[in-house]
Design an enzyme around this catalytic site. Structure first.
Site, PDB file in Angstrom:
ATOM      1  N   TRP A 131       0.866  -1.191   0.000  1.00 42.67           N
ATOM      2  CA  TRP A 131       0.000   0.000   0.000  1.00 42.67           C
ATOM      3  C   TRP A 131       0.904   1.244   0.000  1.00 42.67           C
ATOM      4  O   TRP A 131       1.801   1.340   0.853  1.00 42.67           O
ATOM      5  CB  TRP A 131      -0.857  -0.053   1.261  1.00 42.67           C
ATOM      6  CG  TRP A 131      -1.851   1.049   1.430  1.00 42.67           C
ATOM      7  CD1 TRP A 131      -2.679   1.573   0.486  1.00 42.67           C
ATOM      8  CD2 TRP A 131      -2.137   1.746   2.657  1.00 42.67           C
ATOM      9  NE1 TRP A 131      -3.475   2.549   1.050  1.00 42.67           N
ATOM     10  CE2 TRP A 131      -3.159   2.678   2.380  1.00 42.67           C
ATOM     11  CE3 TRP A 131      -1.642   1.680   3.959  1.00 42.67           C
ATOM     12  CZ2 TRP A 131      -3.685   3.526   3.347  1.00 42.67           C
ATOM     13  CZ3 TRP A 131      -2.171   2.509   4.921  1.00 42.67           C
ATOM     14  CH2 TRP A 131      -3.178   3.434   4.617  1.00 42.67           C
ATOM     15  N   ASP A 212      -1.420  -6.006   8.931  1.00 41.81           N
ATOM     16  CA  ASP A 212      -2.375  -4.980   8.494  1.00 41.81           C
ATOM     17  C   ASP A 212      -3.589  -5.731   7.967  1.00 41.81           C
ATOM     18  O   ASP A 212      -3.505  -6.484   6.995  1.00 41.81           O
ATOM     19  CB  ASP A 212      -1.728  -4.117   7.400  1.00 41.81           C
ATOM     20  CG  ASP A 212      -2.613  -2.944   7.007  1.00 41.81           C
ATOM     21  OD1 ASP A 212      -3.784  -2.911   7.438  1.00 41.81           O
ATOM     22  OD2 ASP A 212      -2.149  -2.059   6.258  1.00 41.81           O
ATOM     23  N   LYS A 247     -13.976  -0.801   5.495  1.00 43.41           N
ATOM     24  CA  LYS A 247     -14.531  -1.555   4.366  1.00 43.41           C
ATOM     25  C   LYS A 247     -15.653  -2.478   4.823  1.00 43.41           C
ATOM     26  O   LYS A 247     -16.740  -2.456   4.271  1.00 43.41           O
ATOM     27  CB  LYS A 247     -13.450  -2.385   3.667  1.00 43.41           C
ATOM     28  CG  LYS A 247     -12.065  -1.794   3.663  1.00 43.41           C
ATOM     29  CD  LYS A 247     -11.896  -0.627   2.724  1.00 43.41           C
ATOM     30  CE  LYS A 247     -10.588   0.052   3.047  1.00 43.41           C
ATOM     31  NZ  LYS A 247     -10.019   0.969   2.200  1.00 43.41           N
TER      32      LYS A 247
HETATM   33  C1  LMR Z   1      -6.797   2.178  -0.557  1.00 38.17           C
HETATM   34  O1  LMR Z   1      -5.742   1.533  -0.599  1.00 38.17           O
HETATM   35  O2  LMR Z   1      -7.311   2.692  -1.568  1.00 38.17           O
HETATM   36  C2  LMR Z   1      -7.520   2.313   0.749  1.00 38.17           C
HETATM   37  O3  LMR Z   1      -6.826   1.661   1.755  1.00 38.17           O
HETATM   38  C3  LMR Z   1      -7.836   3.714   1.098  1.00 38.17           C
HETATM   39  C4  LMR Z   1      -6.643   4.550   1.404  1.00 38.17           C
HETATM   40  O4  LMR Z   1      -6.655   5.208   2.452  1.00 38.17           O
HETATM   41  O5  LMR Z   1      -5.683   4.577   0.632  1.00 38.17           O
END
Ligand code: LMR
Length: 398
Positions: A131, A212, A247
């Protein structure tokens, strides 16, 4: 005087795209960037169980005084039961402690601050890719981050052997961040037996797992999706978990999540919690109440809980059907590449293999917003936008 020489900041890799999408006047625009669930009509719903809990809370709430630094006790108990199952022996052992946080991001930041303060020499290991906010959060907390191999782009699958080989070289006392399920951004998760191996190596190398867990319920089911977490907990005696209800409760803007820690003893859990409280106090003092109260109210009522399970099932099922339709529609529109690998990916996201220039072309010429890595939010697809989307993708592929 001080601000006049500032250089513009880079837009956020995910939320910056939603800002650009909002400013795009094209009526046919499609936002598949941020991980937000949309229903068949393209709206992000308030779950009916959430509405019911809010109605009840509205009638019974008597005060808006501060919560404790660790949040609502009932919420925290509920989180532990959801993570480990209500019959887990961890619950009641005193070895597990939870702090309600503003979303999963808040949990990660508190975890980062805690780790940096207490273990300043520890490095956190992130999956490649991960992420895009993970590196930023740990950098902000002052922790060094490194990357372990995770995704093999040629086979669109897990680089399992390379990942384990790397784990076998990480020094004791470092932190390994694992995605509990629905890996973001790839949608590729370890199998249950791979989780066993991961847990065994992490335990043997004396590494600290930080899980996570933002998508519980979006892969195979609320229980099944906790397999990785529960496997780890059988092998290691210390762990941190950052979970989110954005979510699976569709509570995005209420900012509700939790940081849970497992320690070797009740005494050690209490001591660690004391330090976590200090980190919370200097971050945001104590968490917002409303989202946690909703989750606690739904999960404390057997009827509402059963109904919530069905709501999660239906979100997951809609995403799965959109994943299938996406693959079929791309083929029907004449895509030369085979996208069937996406049907094996889990959760909200698919790692499409679209390149940064193709992603840029989709945005500039078709007003279709996708994260630069090629990650698409399958939960943002609908039967209505599917043809437009797939025609544009096929056009940029050529
Ligand atoms: C995402 O990866 O799109 C979600 O986890 C929302 C975010 O805060 O980035």
């Amino acid at each position: 005087m001080m601000l006049e020489n500032l250089e513009p900041a880079a837009p956020d890799a995910i939320l910056g795209l939603t800002e650009a999408y909002k400013n795009d006047p094209n009526p046919a625009k499609i936002n598949l960037s941020v991980g937000v669930y949309k229903d068949a009509d393209g709206t992000t719903p308030v779950l009916s169980t959430v509405k019911e809990a809010e109605t009840r809370l509205h009638g019974s709430e008597v005060s808006k005084s501060y919560l404790p630094m660790t949040g609502l006790a009932e919420f925290n108990k509920t989180v532990q039961a959801l993570l480990f199952g209500p019959d887990s022996e961890l619950i009641g052992s005193g070895r597990i402690a939870t702090a309600q946080t503003p979303g999963g991001t808040g949990a990660l930041r508190v975890a980062g601050d805690f780790l940096h303060t207490m273990f300043p020499d520890a490095t956190v290991w992130l999956s490649g890719p991960t992420w895009p906010n993970h590196p930023g959060i740990f950098a902000a907390a002052g922790i060094e981050a490194q990357t372990y191999p995770y995704f093999d782009a040629t086979s669109n699958s897990l680089s399992f052997d390379a990942m384990i080989d790397r784990f076998n070289t990480i020094p004791a006392g470092d932190v390994v961040l694992l995605h509990g399920c629905c890996h973001n951004p790839t949608g590729v998760d370890p199998s249950p037996s791979q989780w066993e191996t991961i847990a065994e190596v992490i335990c043997r190398r004396q590494l600290l797992p930080l899980v996570d867990f933002a998508y519980q319920g979006f892969s195979d089911g609320l229980e099944q999706d906790a397999t990785g977490l529960r496997t780890l907990s059988r092998h290691v005696d210390e762990m941190l978990i950052c979970n989110s209800f954005s979510k699976n409760f569709s509570l995005y803007n209420e900012r509700v999540g939790a940081l849970t820690l497992i320690a070797r003893s009740a005494q050690e859990a209490e001591t660690a919690t004391g330090h976590i409280k200090l980190r919370i106090r200097t971050n945001y003092s104590n968490p917002p109440a409303h989202g946690g109260a909703i989750v606690a109210a739904v999960l404390a009522d057997e009827g509402l809980k059963a109904q919530w399970h069905l709501e999660v099932d239906s979100m997951r099922e809609r995403i799965r059907s959109m994943r299938e339709l996406f693959v079929q529609t791309l083929a029907a529109k004449g895509a030369k590449q085979d996208f069937s690998f996406m049907q094996q990916q889990r959760g909200m996201f698919s790692f499409s293999g679209l390149t940064p220039p193709q992603v840029a072309k989709l945005r500039e010429e078709y007003s279709i917003y996708i994260v630069n890595s090629g990650r698409v939010n399958v939960a943002g697809m609908t039967e209505s936008n599917m043809n437009t989307l797939c025609e544009a993708i096929v056009a940029v592929l050529d």
